[in-house]
Design a protein around this motif. Structure first.
Motif, mmCIF file in Angstrom:
data_model
loop_
_atom_site.group_PDB
_atom_site.id
_atom_site.type_symbol
_atom_site.label_atom_id
_atom_site.label_comp_id
_atom_site.label_asym_id
_atom_site.label_seq_id
_atom_site.Cartn_x
_atom_site.Cartn_y
_atom_site.Cartn_z
ATOM 1 N N ARG A 21 -90.493 -59.744 2.350
ATOM 2 C CA ARG A 21 -90.660 -59.551 0.911
ATOM 3 C C ARG A 21 -89.755 -58.439 0.355
ATOM 4 N N THR A 22 -89.504 -57.436 1.166
ATOM 5 C CA THR A 22 -88.722 -56.281 0.672
ATOM 6 C C THR A 22 -87.248 -56.354 1.029
ATOM 7 N N GLY A 23 -86.897 -57.218 1.992
ATOM 8 C CA GLY A 23 -85.508 -57.264 2.440
ATOM 9 C C GLY A 23 -85.174 -56.181 3.443
ATOM 10 N N LEU A 24 -86.189 -55.405 3.842
ATOM 11 C CA LEU A 24 -85.990 -54.375 4.865
ATOM 12 C C LEU A 24 -86.186 -55.000 6.246
ATOM 13 N N LEU A 38 -92.240 -49.683 -1.107
ATOM 14 C CA LEU A 38 -91.139 -49.915 -0.162
ATOM 15 C C LEU A 38 -89.921 -50.514 -0.856
ATOM 16 N N GLU A 39 -90.158 -51.403 -1.829
ATOM 17 C CA GLU A 39 -89.038 -51.964 -2.592
ATOM 18 C C GLU A 39 -88.320 -50.864 -3.373
ATOM 19 N N THR A 72 -84.401 -49.557 -2.934
ATOM 20 C CA THR A 72 -83.471 -49.437 -4.063
ATOM 21 C C THR A 72 -82.891 -48.029 -4.141
ATOM 22 N N LEU A 73 -83.759 -47.019 -4.011
ATOM 23 C CA LEU A 73 -83.287 -45.632 -4.102
ATOM 24 C C LEU A 73 -82.356 -45.291 -2.947
ATOM 25 N N ARG A 74 -82.662 -45.827 -1.761
ATOM 26 C CA ARG A 74 -81.772 -45.578 -0.617
ATOM 27 C C ARG A 74 -80.414 -46.234 -0.848
ATOM 28 N N ASP A 75 -80.430 -47.452 -1.407
ATOM 29 C CA ASP A 75 -79.167 -48.130 -1.708
ATOM 30 C C ASP A 75 -78.344 -47.339 -2.725
ATOM 31 N N LEU A 76 -79.049 -46.612 -3.585
ATOM 32 C CA LEU A 76 -78.368 -45.800 -4.596
ATOM 33 C C LEU A 76 -77.972 -44.425 -4.076
ATOM 34 N N GLY A 77 -78.288 -44.158 -2.810
ATOM 35 C CA GLY A 77 -77.831 -42.918 -2.187
ATOM 36 C C GLY A 77 -78.839 -41.794 -2.153
#
Length: 324
Positions: free
Chosen positions: A13-16, A51-52, A56-61
């Motif tokens: 569901r989260t793509g993780l 988790l989603e 997203t925040l991790r993808d944004l750095g």
């Protein structure tokens, strides 16, 4: 009671990855909602949403500490986004600078010694760039016996690199910075200005009165250029009116220089314009080519129209046709 999902379902569901979901649980970022009888982790929809957000925040750095603070409401998402936006914009500026240097290296036969210099040039502060241009014009105009206003006008011909320059603007700045540091170019331009203006006629051309005449002509040429680009026919009354005013302004300028006022002769010279002759004159005008090269790079950096000899020739032909 909320539905609970296995770690495998959460991952889908989260793509993780499953290992990432476990990692965030072990780090205390998003802990499981509960455990099965066999000790398997389970998550409800609220944990999945968190988790989603984490992904997203991790993808944004964003770092884990910042994410924990957001989830714990110790800081707002807006504040975190503002901080990271500044970081991303700074990184973008650095990437643009690197790309400009790399593209210049690819395009030119760049030596290893020049690479570090180019990187230094694109990393200059506004004050450093101003100082470099000031040193250039101080050298070029040293000993030039003209009205101070003309010296100030030359100094005003300077680049203003925007806060978020394009690669083209950065490449133009690298070339310009290299050009104004080049001893041969600096000396050639200084010699041209001294030959041109250290004469009685040259000093007259640099007076405020003559500069005002030159500015009037520039405004009229911009008006003519706008009319030409708008598709105004050369045989129209509007085109003839503009061309007549250009001729009159040029006659007034020549009268101020020579004391002779002959509008008819000026009209004849405009009508007799020859593109090929003008191109040959430009090719032979070494000093003018130096200034044009400098002005073209400055225009590229500033995002303003560049000198265009072909366009200028077309404009002269349009005015010649209007006066016939």
């Amino acid at each position: 009671m909320n539905d609970l999902y296995s770690i495998g379902d959460v991952a889908r569901r989260t793509g993780l990855s499953v290992s990432a979901v476990r990692f965030y649980a072990d780090e205390g970022v998003v802990t499981p909602t509960g455990l099965t009888g066999g000790g398997f982790r389970q998550y409800d929809v609220h944990a999945i949403a968190r988790l989603e957000l984490v992904r997203t925040l991790r993808d944004l750095g964003a770092g884990l500490d910042d994410i924990r603070r957001v989830l714990a409401a110790e800081t707002t998402l807006h504040n975190l986004a503002t901080t990271h936006l500044r970081l991303v914009e700074d990184q973008l500026r650095q990437f643009r600078a690197r790309r400009a240097v790399l593209r210049t290296i690819v395009r030119q036969h760049t030596t290893t010694e020049q690479v570090s210099l180019m990187h230094k040039l694109v990393s200059m502060s506004d004050d450093d760039r101003d100082q470099l241009i000031n040193q250039f014009w101080d050298f070029v105009t040293d000993g030039l016996d003209v009205h101070p206003g003309y010296i100030e006008r030359l100094h005003a011909m300077r680049p203003h690199l925007p806060e978020e320059p394009s690669t083209e603007q950065l490449e133009a700045w690298i070339e310009l910075a290299d050009l104004v540091r080049d001893e041969e170019f600096r000396t050639a331009l200084r010699d041209h200005l001294h030959r041109t203006f250290n004469t009685e006629k040259g000093r007259l051309m640099a007076t405020p009165e003559m500069m005002a005449h030159a500015e009037r002509q520039r405004e009229l040429f911009l008006e003519a250029k706008a009319a030409l680009q708008a598709g105004v026919p050369a045989e129209s009354p509007q085109a003839r009116d503009i061309a007549e005013r250009v001729a009159a302004a040029r006659a007034e300028m020549l009268a101020a220089m020579t004391g002779q006022h002959d509008p008819d002769e000026v009209r004849r010279s405009i009508v007799a314009f020859d593109r090929n002759k003008g191109a040959r004159w430009m090719a032979e005008a070494t000093g003018l080519k130096l200034l044009t090269r400098y002005s073209t790079l400055v225009a590229t950096i500033n995002g303003t129209p560049k000198p265009d000899p072909d366009q200028a020739a077309t404009l002269h032909e349009w005015m010649a046709a209007a006066l016939r």
